[in-house]
Structure formats: structure tokens, C-alpha cells
Write a protein that holds these residues in place. Structure first.
Motif: not given
Length: 329
Positions: A18-26, A29-37, A62-70
Motif C-alpha cells: 500500500r505504501v509503494l502504490v501510494a508513492r509518486r516515484r519509485l 529497487a522499489e519498482a522490483d519490490e512492487l512487482v514482487r509484492l 482486491s482494492e489493493l491489488l487493483g491499485r497496484a496493477r494500475s
């Protein structure tokens, strides 16, 4: 599964995603972490849905995954795929699923129009209700034909008006009353106008001006009314699904119908704006109207049947609509 223990073990990963999804810039390493999570939490959601389908937790993940996928996929690259899917699968399937409702609405509306038209054409009292003799003569001799002035402005005006009517039929369909009122009013108005024109010996003019665009335009309005009535019937008889879930699914699918019919009415508006009032031969104008109507039904019955057989309903994908917890039948 002990849901509380499972949540306690994995809550840190969910919060981190949720923290990574909310960040404007990654950074990288954070982008890779986002994919893994994202992959990890998707597995968690699958486990929860199969072993302990708690609706609140399912909705949260579901809501969290939807935001992450977007965040991962973005919107620009997937937009063309979404447009293609809408026209090839979602829209034709949604239209196909309400085809029997559409047939019924078309049949009843045509019978009402025929009955009203016959009454106005054969009853002096009904004809008198259409206006004074001078008003009726002015309408038959000039106003009816003058209405169909060729041009883009007229086409846009007609389209926006009809699209708004169709959207209301779907949006207020759950009442049951509004689509029925719109359909009956529309059928009675067309029938009364046709009956008056016939009584003055201008039946051929009426049909030559109404048919080119009216075949598709009226069909779109009828289908919109059918969609609204289908939603109303879902509220009465939701079938094996809970009423709220059934209404949500049908509402999303019929919103697809509303968007599609706005486009269909755009086509009929173009025909009305550039063909109906043009100097083309009457038979050619009617032929154009028949062709565009035939293309619509080919799209519904051929493309729609194929999409429906593939399992499409016109509803959103589960990750867009929100995953549903299974319920006992």
C-alpha cells in the motif's frame, strides 16, 4: 485457515504494498519490490478466497491489488486493448443477453404504435385531439418535412437528445415505471404522428422520412428500454445470487449497453442529419436505413452470441468489479 493468524503474518507485506502504490516515484529497487509484492498479495488473495472467504478482507485485498496493477500497467498502453475488448466482447455479449427482452419490447411498442396510428387515422375525435385543422395542415404540409434539415448541427442535436433518453431508460430502469413510460410515450407519439399523416394522404412521405434513421433509432430506444426492464426484473427475481450482488452485476453490464447505444444512436443521428433530409431517392434512403439496422442485428446476434458462448456477460473483470466471496446456494 485461522484468518486472524494469517492476517497477522502477512499484514506487513500488505501495508508495504500500500505504501509503494501510494508513492509518486519509485526507484529501481522499489519498482522490483512492487512487482514482487503484487504477486505475493495476489497469492494471498487466492488463498483467502478459497479457504476463508471473509468479504471484508477479500474486498480490501482486491482494492489493493487493483491499485497496484494500475500502477504497474499504467493506463495508456492498455487502453487500446480495453477498447477492443469492449467492442468485440463486452458490448455484443451484453446486448445479446437481453435480446429476448428487446424482442418483446419491440413487439409491444410496434403494436401500440399501430393501434394509436389506426385510431388517429380513422377516428375524427382522435384526429381533433392532435390540434386545430390549421395546425394539423401546417404540420403535415410543412413542419414534418422541414424538421429534417440536413447538417452536422442537426445530427448532433438529435444524437444528444436520443442518447440522453436511452441513458435514462437504463439508469432509471430499476424503477420499472420510467422505461415503460418512455417506451409507451414514444410508441404512441410515433403512431399518432403517422396516423395524422396517413389521414391527410401523406403516408408515403411519413414513412420515407421516418424509415432511413428511424429503423435504427427506434431499435436503440427499444433496446434501452429492454435493458432498464431487465434490471427491474433482476430486482424482483435475482435468481440464485443475493439480490445486491445480482443488481450490481446486471447494473454494470447494462451500463455497458448504455454506452454502446449512445454510439448506435450516433450512427442513426448521422443518417438522420445527412441522409433523411437529403436529395437522395426515397428508396435509396430507406435502403441505407435497412442496411445500418441489419448491421446492428448482425453485430448483436453473431458477434454477441460468440462472446456470450465464451463466457462474457458485459460485466467488468473480477479485479475491476471487486472479487466476490462465494455463498451457499
Amino acid at each position: 485457515m485461522d484468518l486472524d493468524a494469517y492476517t497477522a503474518v502477512h499484514r506487513a507485506e500488505w501495508d508495504r504494498l500500500r505504501v509503494l502504490v501510494a508513492r509518486r516515484r519509485l526507484d529501481g529497487a522499489e519498482a522490483d519490490e512492487l512487482v514482487r509484492l503484487y504477486q505475493t498479495v495476489a497469492t494471498h488473495l487466492s488463498s483467502v478466497r478459497s479457504a476463508a472467504p471473509d468479504p471484508v478482507l477479500v474486498a480490501e485485498l482486491s482494492e489493493l491489488l487493483g491499485r497496484a496493477r494500475s500502477r504497474l500497467a499504467g493506463t495508456h498502453e492498455a487502453s487500446w486493448e480495453a477498447v477492443a475488448r469492449f467492442f468485440v466482447l463486452s458490448l455484443p455479449a451484453a446486448l445479446y443477453r437481453i435480446r429476448w427482452w428487446s424482442y418483446g419490447v419491440i413487439a409491444v411498442s410496434c403494436l401500440v404504435a399501430l393501434a394509436v396510428g389506426t385510431w388517429v387515422a380513422t377516428s375524427p375525435d382522435a384526429l381533433a385531439a392532435m390540434g386545430t385543422p390549421s395546425q394539423r395542415e401546417a404540420y403535415v404540409d410543412d413542419a414534418f418535412a422541414a424538421y429534417y434539415e440536413p447538417g452536422a448541427d442537426f445530427a448532433v442535436t438529435v444524437w444528444t437528445n436520443n442518447a440522453w433518453i436511452a441513458a435514462q431508460c437504463v439508469a432509471f430502469g430499476i424503477t420499472g415505471l420510467w422505461p415503460a413510460y418512455v417506451l409507451l410515450q414514444n410508441a404512441a407519439l410515433v403512431g399518432a404522428t403517422g396516423g395524422m399523416m396517413v389521414s391527410y394522404g401523406e403516408g408515403p412521405l411519413f414513412f420515407s422520412l421516418i424509415a432511413p434513421h428511424g429503423l435504427l433509432e427506434l431499435t436503440a430506444v427499444f433496446v434501452a428500454g429492454a435493458a432498464g426492464l431487465r434490471l427491474f426484473w433482476t430486482m424482483i427475481d435475482p435468481g440464485p445470487r443475493p439480490r445486491g450482488r445480482a443488481l450490481a452485476a446486471e447494473g454494470r453490464a447494462l451500463f455497458t449497453v448504455a454506452i454502446g447505444l449512445a454510439l448506435v444512436l450516433g450512427v442513426s443521428g448521422l443518417v438522420e442529419g445527412f441522409v433523411t433530409g437529403s436529395s437522395l431517392a426515397w428508396w435509396l434512403k430507406i435502403a441505407i436505413g435497412v442496411v445500418v439496422l441489419a448491421l446492428f442485428w448482425v453485430y448483436v446476434l453473431v458477434v454477441g452470441r460468440r462472446a456470450a458462448r465464451a463466457g462474457e456477460t458485459g460485466d467488468l473483470d473480477p479485479d475491476e468489479a471487486g472479487y466476490e466471496a462465494p455463498v451457499a446456494a
